[in-house]
Design an enzyme around this catalytic site. Sequence first.
Site, PDB file in Angstrom:
ATOM      1  N   SER A 117       0.766  -1.139  -0.111  1.00  0.00           N
ATOM      2  CA  SER A 117       0.249  -0.075   0.017  1.00  0.00           C
ATOM      3  C   SER A 117       0.883   1.279  -0.061  1.00  0.00           C
ATOM      4  O   SER A 117       1.832   1.124   0.336  1.00  0.00           O
ATOM      5  CB  SER A 117      -0.654  -0.070   1.175  1.00  0.00           C
ATOM      6  OG  SER A 117      -1.507   1.150   1.397  1.00  0.00           O
ATOM      7  N   TYR A 141      -1.977   0.252  10.025  1.00  0.00           N
ATOM      8  CA  TYR A 141      -2.317  -0.400   8.812  1.00  0.00           C
ATOM      9  C   TYR A 141      -0.975  -0.188   7.993  1.00  0.00           C
ATOM     10  O   TYR A 141      -0.692  -1.196   7.411  1.00  0.00           O
ATOM     11  CB  TYR A 141      -3.547   0.280   7.948  1.00  0.00           C
ATOM     12  CG  TYR A 141      -3.563  -0.115   6.591  1.00  0.00           C
ATOM     13  CD1 TYR A 141      -3.637  -1.406   6.482  1.00  0.00           C
ATOM     14  CD2 TYR A 141      -3.449   0.690   5.492  1.00  0.00           C
ATOM     15  CE1 TYR A 141      -3.989  -2.076   5.213  1.00  0.00           C
ATOM     16  CE2 TYR A 141      -3.724   0.396   4.226  1.00  0.00           C
ATOM     17  CZ  TYR A 141      -3.703  -0.981   4.169  1.00  0.00           C
ATOM     18  OH  TYR A 141      -3.686  -1.524   2.604  1.00  0.00           O
ATOM     19  N   LYS A 145       1.549  -3.260   6.851  1.00  0.00           N
ATOM     20  CA  LYS A 145       1.965  -3.613   5.476  1.00  0.00           C
ATOM     21  C   LYS A 145       3.473  -3.411   5.249  1.00  0.00           C
ATOM     22  O   LYS A 145       4.237  -4.122   4.316  1.00  0.00           O
ATOM     23  CB  LYS A 145       1.310  -2.822   4.396  1.00  0.00           C
ATOM     24  CG  LYS A 145      -0.214  -3.122   4.387  1.00  0.00           C
ATOM     25  CD  LYS A 145      -0.359  -4.100   3.365  1.00  0.00           C
ATOM     26  CE  LYS A 145      -1.814  -4.578   3.505  1.00  0.00           C
ATOM     27  NZ  LYS A 145      -2.118  -5.456   2.273  1.00  0.00           N
TER      28      LYS A 145
HETATM   29  N1  UFG Z   1     -12.851  11.658   1.984  1.00  0.00           N
HETATM   30  C1  UFG Z   1     -14.058  12.566   2.533  1.00  0.00           C
HETATM   31  N2  UFG Z   1     -14.931  12.111   2.987  1.00  0.00           N
HETATM   32  C2  UFG Z   1     -15.389  10.752   2.850  1.00  0.00           C
HETATM   33  C3  UFG Z   1     -14.515   9.674   2.734  1.00  0.00           C
HETATM   34  C4  UFG Z   1     -13.078  10.198   2.212  1.00  0.00           C
HETATM   35  O1  UFG Z   1     -13.525  13.543   2.246  1.00  0.00           O
HETATM   36  O2  UFG Z   1     -16.659  10.449   3.569  1.00  0.00           O
HETATM   37  C5  UFG Z   1     -11.632  11.915   1.769  1.00  0.00           C
HETATM   38  C6  UFG Z   1     -10.456  11.542   2.611  1.00  0.00           C
HETATM   39  O3  UFG Z   1     -10.184  12.376   3.691  1.00  0.00           O
HETATM   40  C7  UFG Z   1      -9.298  11.448   1.706  1.00  0.00           C
HETATM   41  C8  UFG Z   1      -9.930  11.057   0.311  1.00  0.00           C
HETATM   42  O4  UFG Z   1     -11.526  11.252   0.418  1.00  0.00           O
HETATM   43  O5  UFG Z   1      -8.698  12.592   1.634  1.00  0.00           O
HETATM   44  C9  UFG Z   1      -9.891   9.536   0.014  1.00  0.00           C
HETATM   45  O6  UFG Z   1     -10.171   8.742   1.298  1.00  0.00           O
HETATM   46  P1  UFG Z   1     -10.467   7.042   1.085  1.00  0.00           P
HETATM   47  O7  UFG Z   1     -10.942   6.751   2.489  1.00  0.00           O
HETATM   48  O8  UFG Z   1     -11.280   6.730  -0.141  1.00  0.00           O
HETATM   49  O9  UFG Z   1      -9.088   6.650   0.787  1.00  0.00           O
HETATM   50  P2  UFG Z   1      -7.607   6.803   1.470  1.00  0.00           P
HETATM   51  O10 UFG Z   1      -6.906   7.779   0.546  1.00  0.00           O
HETATM   52  O11 UFG Z   1      -7.783   7.229   2.913  1.00  0.00           O
HETATM   53  O12 UFG Z   1      -7.067   5.588   1.612  1.00  0.00           O
HETATM   54  C10 UFG Z   1      -7.020   4.536   0.413  1.00  0.00           C
HETATM   55  C11 UFG Z   1      -6.746   2.982   1.159  1.00  0.00           C
HETATM   56  C12 UFG Z   1      -5.682   2.847   1.987  1.00  0.00           C
HETATM   57  C13 UFG Z   1      -4.650   3.099   1.303  1.00  0.00           C
HETATM   58  C14 UFG Z   1      -4.571   4.575   0.797  1.00  0.00           C
HETATM   59  C15 UFG Z   1      -3.230   4.774  -0.067  1.00  0.00           C
HETATM   60  O13 UFG Z   1      -8.131   2.816   2.008  1.00  0.00           O
HETATM   61  O14 UFG Z   1      -5.906   1.527   2.239  1.00  0.00           O
HETATM   62  O15 UFG Z   1      -5.691   4.775  -0.269  1.00  0.00           O
HETATM   63  O16 UFG Z   1      -3.561   6.030  -1.145  1.00  0.00           O
HETATM   64  F1  UFG Z   1      -3.457   2.893   1.977  1.00  0.00           F
END
Ligand code: UFG
Length: 327
Positions: A117, A141, A145
Site C-alpha cells: 500500500s 495499517y 504492510k
Molecule cells: N474523504 C472525504 N469524505 C469521506 C471519505 C473520504 O472527504 O466521506 C476523503 C479522505 O479524507 C481522503 C480522500 O477522500 O482525503 C480519499 O479517502 P479514502 O478513504 O477513499 O482513501 P484513503 O486515501 O484514505 O486510503 C486509501 C486506502 C488505503 C490506502 C490509501 C493509499 O483505503 O488502504 O488509499 O493512498 F493506503
Amino acid sequence: MAILVCGGAGYIGSHTVYKLLKCNEEAVVIDNLQTGHRAALKSSVRLYEDDIRNAAALEKIFTENEIEAVIHFAANSIVGESVQKPLKYFNNNVYGMQVLLETMEKFGVDKIVFSSSAATYGEPKKIPIEETDTTAPTNPYGESKLIMERMIKWIPNLRYVSLRYFNAAGAIESGEIGESHKIETHLIPLILQVPLGKRDHITIFGDDYPTPDGTCIRDYIHVLDLADAHILALNYLRNGGKSDIFNLGNGTGFSVKEIITAAEKVVGKKIKTEIGTRRAGDPAQLIASSDKAKKILKWTPQFSDVEKIIATAWNWHKNNPEGYKDE
Ligand code: UFG
C-alpha cells in the site's frame, strides 16, 4: 499448477481472480469472508472458507492443490480502524503473513505477489512518490504492510513482488463484480450513495489543506489495472525477474472536490456536500510515480480518465445498491 489467491473474495482479490481466469490460469482461493464475498467468485473457482492464520487449513490447501505461486491480498485495510485497533492489524496482517510464509517454505513454493500500500510511505516528502522514497507510516495499517514487505525480503529462496497501490476504485465494466464493504469508508462509493438515496450528503473531510481547492488530493487507479499488474508481476517472477517493489497509480491527482464534480457528471445529478473537519492521519496529497512498473513490468493502465473510473463504479453500485446478496 494453480495460483493460490489469499483474500481472493475481496474487492481487489476478486477482480484479480477474474483476470487470472481470463488468462487461463487456475486459481484457488482462501478467504475467511470477513470482508470478502462468495458471490464475488465464479462457481468454478475453488474457495476454501478459512483463515490464513490457520496453519492446518493452509497445509490442507497446499496438499490438495499443486500451488505454483501465491498472490496475497488477505488483510484488514481500513486506516481509521487500524488506529483504534492496532493489534487486530498486527495479528491478522503480520501474523497471517508469518503463517503463510511458513507454509510456503514447507511446501517449497518460491514466488509471491504481495498486495502492499501507499500507506507504507506516510506523509510524502515529495510528489510524485517513488519507490526509493522514505517509508514512514502514519498508522498501524501502513506499518503492518511495511512489516509484511520486510518479512518477505528475508526468506531464503523466495522471490517476491510487492505492489504498493494508491487509491483503488471502479469495478469491472460488465458490472458482474464490484466494491462492497459492510462498513464503507472510501470516498467514491460514499459519494455514489448520495444519488442512490442511501445518504443525504457527502462530508468533505477538511477544505483547509495546502492544495489548490483546499481538499485532499489522491491518485485513483482502476481495480482492473491493479489486477493486470498482479498478472504481469506473476509472469515477471516466472521469467526469473528479481524481487522488487512497485508503485501502482495513475500519476495524476484529483482533489475530493474534483472527484465529487466528476461523479456529478457521471450520474447526471448534483451531489449535496458538507464541509467537515479533517480526518486524522490524512496526508494532503498522495500521487504515485508508476514509471518503474511501466518500465519493468510493462504495465500500461487502461483507465486514466477519472470519469471513466467513476462510471464503472456507478454501473456496479446502481445495479447492486446493497452490494452482494450474501451480506
Ligand atoms: N474523504 C472525504 N469524505 C469521506 C471519505 C473520504 O472527504 O466521506 C476523503 C479522505 O479524507 C481522503 C480522500 O477522500 O482525503 C480519499 O479517502 P479514502 O478513504 O477513499 O482513501 P484513503 O486515501 O484514505 O486510503 C486509501 C486506502 C488505503 C490506502 C490509501 C493509499 O483505503 O488502504 O488509499 O493512498 F493506503
